[in-house]
Design a protein around this motif. Structure first.
Motif, PDB file in Angstrom:
ATOM      1  N   GLY A  32       0.810  -1.209   0.000  1.00 12.03           N
ATOM      2  CA  GLY A  32       0.000   0.000   0.000  1.00 12.03           C
ATOM      3  C   GLY A  32       0.841   1.255   0.000  1.00 12.03           C
ATOM      4  O   GLY A  32       1.736   1.426  -0.838  1.00 12.03           O
ATOM      5  N   PRO A  33       0.608   2.137   0.978  1.00  7.44           N
ATOM      6  CA  PRO A  33       1.265   3.451   0.947  1.00  7.44           C
ATOM      7  C   PRO A  33       2.757   3.415   1.236  1.00  7.44           C
ATOM      8  O   PRO A  33       3.462   4.383   0.947  1.00  7.44           O
ATOM      9  CB  PRO A  33       0.521   4.233   2.046  1.00  7.44           C
ATOM     10  N   GLY A  34       3.259   2.298   1.794  1.00  8.27           N
ATOM     11  CA  GLY A  34       4.677   2.257   2.141  1.00  8.27           C
ATOM     12  C   GLY A  34       5.605   1.963   0.982  1.00  8.27           C
ATOM     13  O   GLY A  34       6.783   2.307   1.024  1.00  8.27           O
ATOM     14  N   LEU A  35       5.094   1.308  -0.075  1.00 12.29           N
ATOM     15  CA  LEU A  35       5.997   0.892  -1.144  1.00 12.29           C
ATOM     16  C   LEU A  35       5.325   0.807  -2.511  1.00 12.29           C
ATOM     17  O   LEU A  35       5.674   1.541  -3.441  1.00 12.29           O
ATOM     18  CB  LEU A  35       6.615  -0.471  -0.790  1.00 12.29           C
ATOM     19  N   ALA A  36       4.356  -0.089  -2.675  1.00 18.75           N
ATOM     20  CA  ALA A  36       3.852  -0.415  -4.012  1.00 18.75           C
ATOM     21  C   ALA A  36       3.102   0.738  -4.677  1.00 18.75           C
ATOM     22  O   ALA A  36       3.294   1.004  -5.865  1.00 18.75           O
ATOM     23  CB  ALA A  36       2.962  -1.657  -3.950  1.00 18.75           C
ATOM     24  N   ILE A  37       2.220   1.412  -3.923  1.00 22.88           N
ATOM     25  CA  ILE A  37       1.449   2.507  -4.541  1.00 22.88           C
ATOM     26  C   ILE A  37       2.356   3.677  -4.922  1.00 22.88           C
ATOM     27  O   ILE A  37       2.272   4.178  -6.054  1.00 22.88           O
ATOM     28  CB  ILE A  37       0.299   2.970  -3.629  1.00 22.88           C
ATOM     29  N   PRO A  38       3.241   4.140  -4.025  1.00 22.97           N
ATOM     30  CA  PRO A  38       4.168   5.208  -4.442  1.00 22.97           C
ATOM     31  C   PRO A  38       5.036   4.794  -5.626  1.00 22.97           C
ATOM     32  O   PRO A  38       5.306   5.605  -6.510  1.00 22.97           O
ATOM     33  CB  PRO A  38       5.021   5.449  -3.188  1.00 22.97           C
ATOM     34  N   ARG A  39       5.472   3.520  -5.643  1.00 25.72           N
ATOM     35  CA  ARG A  39       6.298   3.043  -6.751  1.00 25.72           C
ATOM     36  C   ARG A  39       5.543   3.154  -8.069  1.00 25.72           C
ATOM     37  O   ARG A  39       6.110   3.565  -9.087  1.00 25.72           O
ATOM     38  CB  ARG A  39       6.723   1.585  -6.510  1.00 25.72           C
ATOM     39  N   ALA A  40       4.258   2.793  -8.050  1.00 23.57           N
ATOM     40  CA  ALA A  40       3.455   2.852  -9.279  1.00 23.57           C
ATOM     41  C   ALA A  40       3.351   4.286  -9.791  1.00 23.57           C
ATOM     42  O   ALA A  40       3.505   4.550 -10.987  1.00 23.57           O
ATOM     43  CB  ALA A  40       2.068   2.277  -9.024  1.00 23.57           C
ATOM     44  N   GLY A  41       3.099   5.230  -8.882  1.00 25.41           N
ATOM     45  CA  GLY A  41       2.977   6.623  -9.295  1.00 25.41           C
ATOM     46  C   GLY A  41       4.277   7.181  -9.847  1.00 25.41           C
ATOM     47  O   GLY A  41       4.280   7.906 -10.858  1.00 25.41           O
ATOM     48  N   THR A  42       5.387   6.809  -9.225  1.00 25.01           N
ATOM     49  CA  THR A  42       6.683   7.326  -9.656  1.00 25.01           C
ATOM     50  C   THR A  42       7.116   6.699 -10.982  1.00 25.01           C
ATOM     51  O   THR A  42       7.660   7.388 -11.861  1.00 25.01           O
ATOM     52  CB  THR A  42       7.750   7.050  -8.576  1.00 25.01           C
ATOM     53  N   VAL A  43       6.870   5.394 -11.142  1.00 28.70           N
ATOM     54  CA  VAL A  43       7.209   4.730 -12.401  1.00 28.70           C
ATOM     55  C   VAL A  43       6.376   5.298 -13.552  1.00 28.70           C
ATOM     56  O   VAL A  43       6.874   5.497 -14.665  1.00 28.70           O
ATOM     57  CB  VAL A  43       6.997   3.202 -12.284  1.00 28.70           C
ATOM     58  N   ALA A  44       5.092   5.570 -13.284  1.00 29.37           N
ATOM     59  CA  ALA A  44       4.241   6.167 -14.326  1.00 29.37           C
ATOM     60  C   ALA A  44       4.817   7.498 -14.791  1.00 29.37           C
ATOM     61  O   ALA A  44       4.832   7.804 -16.000  1.00 29.37           O
ATOM     62  CB  ALA A  44       2.824   6.361 -13.786  1.00 29.37           C
ATOM     63  N   TYR A  45       5.325   8.288 -13.854  1.00 30.98           N
ATOM     64  CA  TYR A  45       5.949   9.568 -14.210  1.00 30.98           C
ATOM     65  C   TYR A  45       7.223   9.343 -15.033  1.00 30.98           C
ATOM     66  O   TYR A  45       7.438   9.990 -16.069  1.00 30.98           O
ATOM     67  CB  TYR A  45       6.290  10.346 -12.939  1.00 30.98           C
ATOM     68  N   GLU A  46       8.068   8.407 -14.561  1.00 30.47           N
ATOM     69  CA  GLU A  46       9.349   8.152 -15.226  1.00 30.47           C
ATOM     70  C   GLU A  46       9.156   7.702 -16.671  1.00 30.47           C
ATOM     71  O   GLU A  46       9.970   8.012 -17.542  1.00 30.47           O
ATOM     72  CB  GLU A  46      10.124   7.074 -14.457  1.00 30.47           C
ATOM     73  N   MET A  47       8.045   6.970 -16.927  1.00 30.35           N
ATOM     74  CA  MET A  47       7.869   6.373 -18.249  1.00 30.35           C
ATOM     75  C   MET A  47       6.941   7.157 -19.170  1.00 30.35           C
ATOM     76  O   MET A  47       7.002   6.987 -20.390  1.00 30.35           O
ATOM     77  CB  MET A  47       7.325   4.937 -18.097  1.00 30.35           C
ATOM     78  N   SER A  48       6.074   8.003 -18.608  1.00 33.81           N
ATOM     79  CA  SER A  48       5.078   8.664 -19.454  1.00 33.81           C
ATOM     80  C   SER A  48       5.365  10.141 -19.715  1.00 33.81           C
ATOM     81  O   SER A  48       5.092  10.652 -20.808  1.00 33.81           O
ATOM     82  CB  SER A  48       3.684   8.523 -18.840  1.00 33.81           C
ATOM     83  N   ILE A  49       5.908  10.836 -18.748  1.00 33.23           N
ATOM     84  CA  ILE A  49       6.114  12.281 -18.869  1.00 33.23           C
ATOM     85  C   ILE A  49       7.590  12.659 -18.959  1.00 33.23           C
ATOM     86  O   ILE A  49       7.997  13.444 -19.816  1.00 33.23           O
ATOM     87  CB  ILE A  49       5.468  13.015 -17.666  1.00 33.23           C
ATOM     88  N   LYS A  50       8.394  12.081 -18.105  1.00 35.03           N
ATOM     89  CA  LYS A  50       9.794  12.473 -18.007  1.00 35.03           C
ATOM     90  C   LYS A  50      10.564  12.382 -19.328  1.00 35.03           C
ATOM     91  O   LYS A  50      11.379  13.269 -19.632  1.00 35.03           O
ATOM     92  CB  LYS A  50      10.495  11.640 -16.925  1.00 35.03           C
ATOM     93  N   GLY A  79       9.936   3.608 -33.218  1.00 33.59           N
ATOM     94  CA  GLY A  79      10.540   4.934 -33.195  1.00 33.59           C
ATOM     95  C   GLY A  79       9.971   5.768 -32.055  1.00 33.59           C
ATOM     96  O   GLY A  79       9.553   5.246 -31.017  1.00 33.59           O
ATOM     97  N   GLN A  80       9.901   7.081 -32.230  1.00 33.38           N
ATOM     98  CA  GLN A  80       9.423   7.983 -31.188  1.00 33.38           C
ATOM     99  C   GLN A  80       7.969   7.704 -30.809  1.00 33.38           C
ATOM    100  O   GLN A  80       7.574   7.870 -29.655  1.00 33.38           O
ATOM    101  CB  GLN A  80       9.569   9.437 -31.645  1.00 33.38           C
ATOM    102  N   THR A  81       7.186   7.235 -31.779  1.00 28.92           N
ATOM    103  CA  THR A  81       5.787   6.897 -31.488  1.00 28.92           C
ATOM    104  C   THR A  81       5.708   5.791 -30.436  1.00 28.92           C
ATOM    105  O   THR A  81       4.793   5.758 -29.613  1.00 28.92           O
ATOM    106  CB  THR A  81       5.067   6.434 -32.775  1.00 28.92           C
ATOM    107  N   GLY A  82       6.680   4.877 -30.467  1.00 29.26           N
ATOM    108  CA  GLY A  82       6.707   3.788 -29.503  1.00 29.26           C
ATOM    109  C   GLY A  82       6.876   4.268 -28.081  1.00 29.26           C
ATOM    110  O   GLY A  82       6.317   3.674 -27.140  1.00 29.26           O
ATOM    111  N   ILE A  83       7.633   5.353 -27.885  1.00 23.75           N
ATOM    112  CA  ILE A  83       7.832   5.893 -26.538  1.00 23.75           C
ATOM    113  C   ILE A  83       6.510   6.449 -26.004  1.00 23.75           C
ATOM    114  O   ILE A  83       6.191   6.298 -24.815  1.00 23.75           O
ATOM    115  CB  ILE A  83       8.921   6.991 -26.540  1.00 23.75           C
ATOM    116  N   ILE A  84       5.734   7.060 -26.876  1.00 23.79           N
ATOM    117  CA  ILE A  84       4.411   7.567 -26.479  1.00 23.79           C
ATOM    118  C   ILE A  84       3.491   6.403 -26.115  1.00 23.79           C
ATOM    119  O   ILE A  84       2.800   6.430 -25.080  1.00 23.79           O
ATOM    120  CB  ILE A  84       3.785   8.399 -27.613  1.00 23.79           C
ATOM    121  N   LEU A  85       3.494   5.363 -26.950  1.00 24.28           N
ATOM    122  CA  LEU A  85       2.666   4.179 -26.690  1.00 24.28           C
ATOM    123  C   LEU A  85       3.057   3.526 -25.374  1.00 24.28           C
ATOM    124  O   LEU A  85       2.191   3.102 -24.587  1.00 24.28           O
ATOM    125  CB  LEU A  85       2.830   3.190 -27.853  1.00 24.28           C
TER     126      LEU A  85
END
Length: 436
Positions: free
Chosen positions: A92-110, A277-283
Motif C-alpha cells: 500500500g502506501p509504504g511501497l507499491a502505490i508510491p512506486r506505481a505513481g513514480t514509475v508512471a511519471y518516469e515512463m510517461s512524462i519524463k 521509433g518515437q511513437t513507440g515511446i508515447i505508446l
C-alpha cells in the motif's frame, strides 16, 4: 441469483488481472528476458511460479478461508495482527502505490521533458498530484471496480500489449544474446526470485477479499459457489498473466543482442524505439500509465477497506484519502529511494506469505501446530537473512550457506519444512494425549 453469467465471470477475470498488473509486472519480465537471453524460457518458468502461480493460489487460499485475518489467525492471534498490517503497508502506501505513481511519471512524462526540467522535483510533484487525485477519485466507489477495470482499463491494456507483440513478430529486432552471469549459472532460481519483485503473492492475500465481495455483489451468496468462481477467476487471470509475461520476456530477449540494460524500463524503451521509433515511446507511456492506474486504484481500495475495518473510527472514504495522500508524499521521494528498500522488505515477508498460502490450501490436512512452527522457523530465517543482506553486507553468508538452497536464494525452504515437520509431530502428540 445462483450463478454468474459468462460475461460477468469474464469481467471479473479482467478485473483481477488488472489489479495484479502494474508497473513492476511490465518491467521485471522484460528485464528478465533481456538479461537471460538464450536462457529466457528457463528463467521465465521460475518467474511464472512466483509471479503467477503463487498469486493465484493466494487468491484461492483467501477465498477458502474467508479473509486474510481468518487465514492468519490459524497461526496465532498476534500473527493475525502483525502480518496483515505489514502486508498492507508494503503493498500500500509504504511501497507499491508510491512506486506505481513514480514509475508512471518516469515512463510517461519524463522522457518528453527538456533536460532542464526532467530532473526537477517540481515536475514529479505536479504529475503525482494529478495521478493520485485521479486514483483517489476512482477509488471512492469500490462497487464500480468491475465496470471500470473489466470493461475499460483491462481491454485497453491488453490491446496495447497485443499491438506491440504483433509488431515484434512481424519485424523481429535481433537474435538472442548469451545470458548475464546471474542467469547463466542460476537461471531458474533467479527467475523464481525475480517473481518476488512483482509483489503479487502479497497482493493476492489482499485482493482475495475484494474478489469475494465482487462476486457477492453479483448475487452469489453460498460459500461453495463463491469458492468455485474464485477458482475460475484465479485461473483465468493466471493464464492472462502467464501469456503477457511470456510476451514481455520475449520482447526483452529480442533486444538482448543489441544491448543488455540495467533495468526493465530501459529495456522496454529500447524495444519500443526499435519497433516504432518515437511513437513507440508515447505508446509505452500510455501503457505504463494505464497499468499503474489499475494497480494503484486496486491497492487504495484494498487498503482503505482493511484500515476501515481495523480502525472503524474513520470511514472507508477517509482511509482511502489518507492512503492516497501518504502514497503521494512517499512517491515524491523518488523512484531510486523507493526501490532501494524494496528488496530486503520483500525478502523478509515473501517467504512467510508463500508458506501461509501453501498451508491455507492444505488446511484440511494441517493442524494448528504445523501453521505455528512452520511460520516461526520461516520467520526466524527470513529475519536473520534480511539483517545479513540489508545491514551486514552479507557477512554471515558463509555460515548461512550451510543451509541447502541458500545460494539459490531460497534458503527459507528447509527451515519451513523443518518447522512443518516439528508442527506435525507436536500436533500428533497433542491428539494422542487427548485420546488417552
Amino acid at each position: 441469483m445462483n450463478s454468474l453469467s459468462s460475461k460477468d465471470l469474464l469481467f471479473i477475470v479482467f478485473m483481477l488481472f488488472s489489479m495484479f498488473f502494474g508497473a513492476g509486472n511490465l518491467i521485471f519480465p522484460a528485464f528478465l528476458g533481456n538479461a537471460a537471453g538464450t536462457e529466457m524460457w528457463v528463467s521465465l518458468a521460475g518467474f511464472i511460479i512466483t509471479a503467477v502461480g503463487l498469486p493465484i493460489l493466494g487468491v484461492i487460499a483467501v477465498g477458502k478461508a474467508g479473509s486474510l485475518n481468518t487465514l492468519s489467525t490459524r497461526v496465532h492471534p498476534w500473527f493475525a495482527m502483525v502480518f496483515p498490517f505489514l502486508i498492507y503497508l508494503s503493498i500500500g502506501p509504504g511501497l507499491a502505490i508510491p512506486r506505481a505513481g513514480t514509475v508512471a511519471y518516469e515512463m510517461s512524462i519524463k522522457p518528453f521533458l527538456p533536460n532542464a526540467l526532467s530532473g526537477s522535483p517540481a515536475m514529479l510533484f505536479l504529475y503525482t498530484l494529478v495521478f493520485f487525485a485521479l486514483v483517489l477519485y476512482l477509488s471512492l466507489s469500490p462497487s464500480k471496480l468491475v465496470d471500470r477495470f473489466g470493461k475499460l482499463l483491462t481491454p485497453i491494456l491488453l490491446f496495447l500489449i497485443a499491438i506491440i507483440f504483433v509488431k515484434a513478430i512481424l519485424t523481429p529486432v535481433d537474435s538472442l544474446a548469451k545470458p548475464i552471469e546471474l542467469y547463466a549459472n542460476n537461471s531458474f532460481f533467479q527467475g523464481f526470485l525475480d517473481g518476488y519483485l512483482t509483489m503479487d503473492a502479497l497482493a493476492a492475500l489482499v485482493y482475495g477479499i475484494v474478489v469475494v465481495n465482487t462476486i457477492r455483489l453479483k448475487g452469489i451468496k453460498d460459500d461453495s459457489s463463491i469458492s468455485r468462481y474464485m477458482l475460475f477467476a484465479g485461473l483465468g487471470a493466471g493464464i492472462l498473466l502467464a501469456i503477457i509475461y511470456s510476451i514481455l520476456t520475449f520482447l526483452g530477449a529480442s533486444v538482448s543482442a543489441l544491448e543488455q540494460m540495467n533495468n526493465g524500463a530501459n529495456v522496454l524503451t529500447l524495444v519500443m524505439n526499435e519497433l516504432f521509433g518515437q511513437t513507440g515511446i508515447i505508446l509505452l507511456g500510455v501503457l505504463f500509465t494505464v497499468a499503474c492506474l489499475c494497480v494503484s486504484i486496486s491497492l487504495v481500495i484494498s487498503c482503505g477497506e482493511y484500515f476501515s475495518r481495523l480502525i472503524p473510527f474513520f470511514s472507508y472514504k477517509t482511509w482511502a484519502t489518507i492512503v492516497a495522500v501518504i502514497s503521494f508524499i512517499i512517491a515524491n521521494l523518488g523512484l531510486n529511494q523507493i526501490l532501494a528498500i524494496s528488496v530486503p522488505i520483500l525478502g523478509a515477508i515473501y517467504p512467510l506469505a508463500i508458506v501461509l498460502i501453501v498451508l491455507g490450501l492444505l488446511n484440511r490436512f494441517v493442524n494448528h501446530s504445523i501453521y505455528l512452527y512452520g511460520i516461526i522457523l520461516t520467520a526466524i530465517f527470513s529475519f536473520i537473512d534480511t539483517i545479513n543482506t540489508a545491514l551486514l553486507d552479507k557477512a554471515w553468508s558463509n555460515i548461512l550457506g550451510i543451509i541447502p538452497l541458500y545460494e539459490q536464494g531460497v534458503g527459507w525452504v528447509v527451515p519451513a519444512i523443518v518447522g512443518i515437520a516439528i508442527g506435525a509431530v507436536v500436533g500428533a502428540s497433542k491428539v494422542r494425549k487427548l485420546n488417552k
